[in-house]
Design a protein around this motif. Structure first.
Motif, PDB file in Angstrom:
ATOM      1  N   LYS A  81       0.808  -1.224   0.000  1.00 59.42           N
ATOM      2  CA  LYS A  81       0.000   0.000   0.000  1.00 59.42           C
ATOM      3  C   LYS A  81       0.841   1.275   0.000  1.00 59.42           C
ATOM      4  CE  LYS A  81      -0.467  -0.058   5.060  1.00 59.42           C
ATOM      5  NZ  LYS A  81      -1.406  -0.108   6.192  1.00 59.42           N
ATOM      6  N   HIS A  82       2.155   1.162   0.216  1.00 59.08           N
ATOM      7  CA  HIS A  82       2.995   2.358   0.317  1.00 59.08           C
ATOM      8  C   HIS A  82       3.760   2.631  -0.977  1.00 59.08           C
ATOM      9  CE1 HIS A  82       2.163   2.885   4.556  1.00 59.08           C
ATOM     10  NE2 HIS A  82       2.492   1.627   4.794  1.00 59.08           N
ATOM     11  N   GLY A  83       3.100   2.407  -2.122  1.00 58.50           N
ATOM     12  CA  GLY A  83       3.773   2.596  -3.401  1.00 58.50           C
ATOM     13  C   GLY A  83       4.243   4.017  -3.629  1.00 58.50           C
ATOM     14  N   LYS A  84       3.418   5.010  -3.268  1.00 59.80           N
ATOM     15  CA  LYS A  84       3.778   6.413  -3.489  1.00 59.80           C
ATOM     16  C   LYS A  84       4.975   6.819  -2.631  1.00 59.80           C
ATOM     17  CE  LYS A  84       0.536   7.389  -6.461  1.00 59.80           C
ATOM     18  NZ  LYS A  84       0.882   7.719  -7.862  1.00 59.80           N
ATOM     19  N   GLU A  85       4.997   6.320  -1.375  1.00 58.79           N
ATOM     20  CA  GLU A  85       6.131   6.644  -0.508  1.00 58.79           C
ATOM     21  C   GLU A  85       7.424   6.049  -1.049  1.00 58.79           C
ATOM     22  OE1 GLU A  85       3.220   5.594   0.369  1.00 58.79           O
ATOM     23  OE2 GLU A  85       2.467   6.557   2.187  1.00 58.79           O
ATOM     24  N   PHE A  86       7.321   4.813  -1.568  1.00 59.48           N
ATOM     25  CA  PHE A  86       8.511   4.186  -2.145  1.00 59.48           C
ATOM     26  C   PHE A  86       8.986   4.969  -3.368  1.00 59.48           C
ATOM     27  CE2 PHE A  86      10.445   1.370  -5.257  1.00 59.48           C
ATOM     28  CZ  PHE A  86      11.509   0.853  -4.529  1.00 59.48           C
ATOM     29  N   ALA A  87       8.036   5.424  -4.190  1.00 55.43           N
ATOM     30  CA  ALA A  87       8.402   6.196  -5.385  1.00 55.43           C
ATOM     31  C   ALA A  87       9.139   7.477  -4.989  1.00 55.43           C
ATOM     32  CB  ALA A  87       7.156   6.526  -6.204  1.00 55.43           C
ATOM     33  N   ALA A  88       8.688   8.136  -3.911  1.00 55.07           N
ATOM     34  CA  ALA A  88       9.356   9.357  -3.450  1.00 55.07           C
ATOM     35  C   ALA A  88      10.783   9.059  -3.008  1.00 55.07           C
ATOM     36  CB  ALA A  88       8.556   9.981  -2.300  1.00 55.07           C
ATOM     37  N   LEU A  89      10.986   7.935  -2.324  1.00 50.11           N
ATOM     38  CA  LEU A  89      12.333   7.561  -1.902  1.00 50.11           C
ATOM     39  C   LEU A  89      13.227   7.267  -3.097  1.00 50.11           C
ATOM     40  CD1 LEU A  89      14.436   6.582   0.247  1.00 50.11           C
ATOM     41  CD2 LEU A  89      13.568   4.308  -0.221  1.00 50.11           C
ATOM     42  N   PHE A  90      12.667   6.529  -4.057  1.00 46.16           N
ATOM     43  CA  PHE A  90      13.462   6.170  -5.236  1.00 46.16           C
ATOM     44  C   PHE A  90      13.916   7.414  -5.987  1.00 46.16           C
ATOM     45  CE2 PHE A  90      13.938   5.113  -9.706  1.00 46.16           C
ATOM     46  CZ  PHE A  90      14.784   4.017  -9.642  1.00 46.16           C
ATOM     47  N   LYS A  91      12.989   8.386  -6.152  1.00 47.24           N
ATOM     48  CA  LYS A  91      13.352   9.627  -6.850  1.00 47.24           C
ATOM     49  C   LYS A  91      14.455  10.372  -6.107  1.00 47.24           C
ATOM     50  CE  LYS A  91       8.981  11.008  -7.340  1.00 47.24           C
ATOM     51  NZ  LYS A  91       7.827  11.848  -7.702  1.00 47.24           N
ATOM     52  N   LYS A  92      14.368  10.382  -4.798  1.00 48.70           N
ATOM     53  CA  LYS A  92      15.389  11.068  -4.013  1.00 48.70           C
ATOM     54  C   LYS A  92      16.735  10.360  -4.123  1.00 48.70           C
ATOM     55  CE  LYS A  92      16.537  12.621   0.643  1.00 48.70           C
ATOM     56  NZ  LYS A  92      16.194  12.554   2.069  1.00 48.70           N
ATOM     57  N   ALA A  93      16.701   9.032  -4.099  1.00 52.58           N
ATOM     58  CA  ALA A  93      17.943   8.265  -4.136  1.00 52.58           C
ATOM     59  C   ALA A  93      18.666   8.419  -5.470  1.00 52.58           C
ATOM     60  CB  ALA A  93      17.643   6.792  -3.862  1.00 52.58           C
ATOM     61  N   ILE A  94      17.903   8.492  -6.550  1.00 47.88           N
ATOM     62  CA  ILE A  94      18.516   8.554  -7.878  1.00 47.88           C
ATOM     63  C   ILE A  94      18.770   9.983  -8.346  1.00 47.88           C
ATOM     64  CG2 ILE A  94      16.492   8.672  -9.405  1.00 47.88           C
ATOM     65  CD1 ILE A  94      17.733   6.325 -10.960  1.00 47.88           C
ATOM     66  N   SER A  95      18.305  10.964  -7.560  1.00 44.13           N
ATOM     67  CA  SER A  95      18.427  12.370  -7.980  1.00 44.13           C
ATOM     68  C   SER A  95      19.878  12.811  -8.135  1.00 44.13           C
ATOM     69  CB  SER A  95      17.713  13.281  -6.965  1.00 44.13           C
ATOM     70  OG  SER A  95      18.327  13.154  -5.682  1.00 44.13           O
ATOM     71  N   ALA A  96      20.811  12.117  -7.464  1.00 44.54           N
ATOM     72  CA  ALA A  96      22.227  12.499  -7.572  1.00 44.54           C
ATOM     73  C   ALA A  96      22.746  12.336  -8.994  1.00 44.54           C
ATOM     74  CB  ALA A  96      23.062  11.646  -6.615  1.00 44.54           C
ATOM     75  N   PHE A  97      22.111  11.462  -9.783  1.00 40.88           N
ATOM     76  CA  PHE A  97      22.554  11.225 -11.154  1.00 40.88           C
ATOM     77  C   PHE A  97      21.787  12.072 -12.165  1.00 40.88           C
ATOM     78  CE2 PHE A  97      23.245   7.298  -8.765  1.00 40.88           C
ATOM     79  CZ  PHE A  97      24.590   7.059  -9.028  1.00 40.88           C
ATOM     80  N   CYS A  98      20.748  12.778 -11.707  1.00 42.21           N
ATOM     81  CA  CYS A  98      19.846  13.477 -12.628  1.00 42.21           C
ATOM     82  C   CYS A  98      20.139  14.974 -12.667  1.00 42.21           C
ATOM     83  CB  CYS A  98      18.383  13.247 -12.228  1.00 42.21           C
ATOM     84  SG  CYS A  98      17.914  11.508 -12.271  1.00 42.21           S
ATOM     85  N   SER A  99      19.795  15.563 -13.800  1.00 44.45           N
ATOM     86  CA  SER A  99      19.997  17.005 -13.970  1.00 44.45           C
ATOM     87  C   SER A  99      18.754  17.759 -13.527  1.00 44.45           C
ATOM     88  CB  SER A  99      20.295  17.319 -15.432  1.00 44.45           C
ATOM     89  OG  SER A  99      19.279  16.834 -16.277  1.00 44.45           O
TER      90      SER A  99
END
Length: 682
Positions: A664-682
């Motif tokens: 049920k916590h799909g949106k929370e996981f998506a927020a974490l994933f975006k934060k974790a990968i943001s170091a590689f993104c412009s």
């Protein structure tokens, strides 16, 4: 006049500096209130605007009495200024705004004799009701405003037309009455008005197919006239994008207007690109010949992007209309002789789809001879061309005398080739082996030896090992898998994107049509960004608290990281590959995240970064020019649930992450994933 100018400068100074020097601003309030009763309407309006712009926390008590007086002023300029001031009052004191009944006052001022005053009232109503679902339009107000359309400026007409989209007619008669009221707007020359009016017509008739088709015919002439008569290339481009969307739903509407979309020498590249797409859509059994011949001229366009689109458009016409196949093939043969690498490369790439649709040997044999001769005369250099050429060798190698020897030449520097090329060479080698075994056996042995002993790319190594073991275990099964009988492809999935088209129709007359992408992909509401920032700050605080609690503990076991409130990821997450594949096929995506990387990251760096938040890699590989990485994680609260991620990284540094889960916590996981990968993104 000198006095008025001085007042204007002083008032401007006060509004700018009032926040930092509130005492002086308070002293000026009496003067501003006095000037709101001046004989000159310009002074009254200026004083009211300045009073409403003062940055004071208790401004409402000074503004309200003056505002009541100015809303009934005899001057339209003062009334218009007072309406804007009510919006400023709403920003600083919404309760006062409601207590004064200003929303009802704005509703009454929609009938003001001055159209600017009325439209400002409408703008304020839409703004103050935004959080409540927007301004609820009634039939009487709508009909009144539509009857005043001819009196409104071209800037205000789209504002009223947008209201029709929020209103549902009670019956067909009322719908036709509304359409008759706005039909006259299609005869104008303003692009915003015509597109807004077109949107209304399409929206009102969307559930009436017969009338909807007639609307397409009615919109044809205004849109074509607007496109061709405009002296602004940007306006023409906007109109062309909307015509493209209409042609995708009903190409017959514009089938007799193909010459209107022929490229002019003054057209910029972005206009040329859309015209080429439209020509491919509207080609019919009667008009395809002229369109194909016209497109063939554009193939040598100086802009490489346009030239590639032209070749793709010709291929789409041939795939859709069988009678166009042979003429298009003849043009493609001419393109292969040109000394333009991008033209030859795109021609070969398009021929892959062409040959999947038309695979009769008698038809394609001239192309096979031409492509080999072209390769021998001018070797293809770009990856796109070489991939397509190798694919052709594998599919039709039995009809190409030199096919084994061409592959043999490529195998000399096999490990020096890019990974997508190596994978394609492997597959082509297998296909040719079953068609011409004696000639291919030594070549295949050499390629297998290089691929299996090279561990630089997992996909190539694993594919070679799979082919090798399959041949050793069951050659007959290997033949069926790699080189089995293929049916002619009748249609391609990319051409049947009806869901996307429907979403774009809902967002007609917006940037989505020009981007050719639904707004959900490129736009997010402001409150979502705020929520994400709050979640991130909460997460950082909780992680810090957890780290402090773990310091100096008797048990030196790592605790699971807290993603957000209610979600913990396990550092012992596990899932077998078959179970991953089964879940992936079964689950729906909870979020698709578009990404733009600073540069193409290595898979090892990505895995190392994501493991810090307990997201682990399942597999990785390349397909074409796209790197695919499959990831997984598990919540500690339910070790039977999983978060699954497919991360795509293209050669252009664009990317996309698709997230699926049975938790049920799909949106929370998506927020974490975006934060974790943001170091590689412009």
């Amino acid at each position: 006049r000198s006095s008025d100018l001085q007042k204007k400068m002083i008032y401007f100074y006060l509004t700018v500096h009032s926040e930092g020097n509130s005492e002086i601003a308070i002293l000026a309030i009496n003067t501003l209130q006095k000037d709101c009763k001046d004989e000159s309407p310009l002074i009254r309006g200026l004083a009211l605007r300045s009073l409403a712009s003062l940055r004071l926390s208790h401004l409402a008590e000074y503004l309200v009495p003056t505002l009541k007086q100015c809303l009934t002023d005899s001057s339209p300029y003062v009334r218009k200024t007072a309406i804007i001031a009510t919006l400023k009052l709403y920003r600083i004191a919404p309760d006062t705004f409601r207590q004064m009944g200003l929303q009802d006052k704005m509703l009454g001022m929609l009938r003001d004799n001055d159209t600017t005053v009325a439209m400002n009232s409408l703008a304020v109503l839409q703004e103050v009701t935004r959080d409540d679902g927007g301004f609820q339009i009634t039939r009487n107000i709508l009909i009144y405003l539509l009857n005043r359309l001819r009196d409104l400026s071209e800037w205000h007409q789209p504002q009223v037309l947008q209201l029709v989209l929020k209103y549902t007619p009670q019956n067909e008669e009322e719908m036709f009455d509304i359409m008759n009221l706005i039909e006259e707007r299609l005869r104008g020359s303003n692009s915003a008005v015509i597109l807004a009016c077109s949107h209304v017509f399409l929206h009102l008739t969307q559930n009436l197919p017969a009338v909807h088709k007639q609307v397409f015919e009615r919109l044809k002439e205004p849109l074509l006239t607007l496109m061709s008569a405009s002296n602004c290339a940007e306006t023409s481009y906007s109109v062309l994008c909307h015509i493209r969307l209409l042609a995708q739903r009903d190409a017959k509407t514009f089938q007799n207007a193909s010459k209107d979309f022929y490229i002019r020498h003054t057209d910029p590249s972005y206009v040329r690109a859309v015209k080429v797409e439209i020509l491919a859509l509207i080609a019919t059994e009667q008009s395809w010949s002229d369109i194909v011949n016209e497109l063939a001229v554009y193939a040598s366009d100086s802009n490489t992007h346009v030239a590639r689109l032209v070749i793709s458009a010709m291929c789409r016409i041939a795939l859709r209309l069988e009678q166009a196949a042979s003429p298009v093939l003849n043009h493609f043969l001419e393109f292969l002789t040109l000394d333009l690498e991008h033209v030859r490369g795109k021609t070969l790439d398009c021929m892959k789809d062409f040959l999947r649709r038309y695979n009769r040997v008698d038809m394609v044999k001239p192309f096979l001879d031409c492509v080999v001769k072209s390769y021998q005369d001018m070797a293809f250099e770009d990856e796109e061309s070489r991939l397509a050429f190798i694919w052709v060798l594998g599919e039709f190698g039995q009809h190409i005398d030199d096919a084994p020897y061409l592959i043999e030449g490529m195998s000399a520097d096999f490990n020096g080739e890019p990974a997508p090329l190596r994978a394609e060479i492997l597959t082509t080698t297998m296909k040719l082996f079953f068609k011409r075994p004696p000639e291919m056996q030594p070549v295949m042995g050499s390629i297998f030896n290089q691929a299996i002993n090279d561990f630089s790319h997992a996909d190539v190594h694993d594919r070679a090992l799979f082919y090798f073991r399959l041949l050793r275990l069951n050659p007959k099964a290997a033949h069926e898998i790699v080189s089995g009988t293929k049916e002619s492809v009748k249609s391609f999935l990319e051409e049947n994107d009806a869901d996307k088209r429907d979403k774009l129709f809902e967002e007609f007359n917006s940037m989505s049509v020009m981007y050719n992408t639904p707004s959900s992909v490129f736009q997010r509401a402001a409150y979502e960004d705020e929520d994400e920032e709050d979640e991130e700050s909460d997460e950082e605080e909780e992680v810090e608290e957890e780290d402090e609690d773990n310091e100096g503990g008797l048990l030196n076991t790592p605790a699971p990281k807290i993603v957000s409130k209610g979600l913990h990821l396990s550092d012992e997450a596990d899932i077998e590959s078959p179970a991953f594949q089964k879940k992936w096929a079964k689950l729906e995506a909870v979020e698709v995240i578009p990404l733009r990387f600073k540069s193409i990251p290595s898979a090892d760096a990505l895995e190392e970064r994501l493991e810090t938040v307990n997201i682990f890699a399942m597999a990785q590989g390349q397909q074409g020019g796209t790197t695919k990485v499959y990831l997984f994680a598990q919540p500690t609260a339910d070790m039977n649930a999983h978060y699954l991620v497919e991360l795509l990284i293209q050669a252009t540094a664009a990317g996309q992450a698709t997230i699926k889960t049975d938790d049920k916590h799909g949106k929370e996981f998506a927020a974490l994933f975006k934060k974790a990968i943001s170091a590689f993104c412009s």
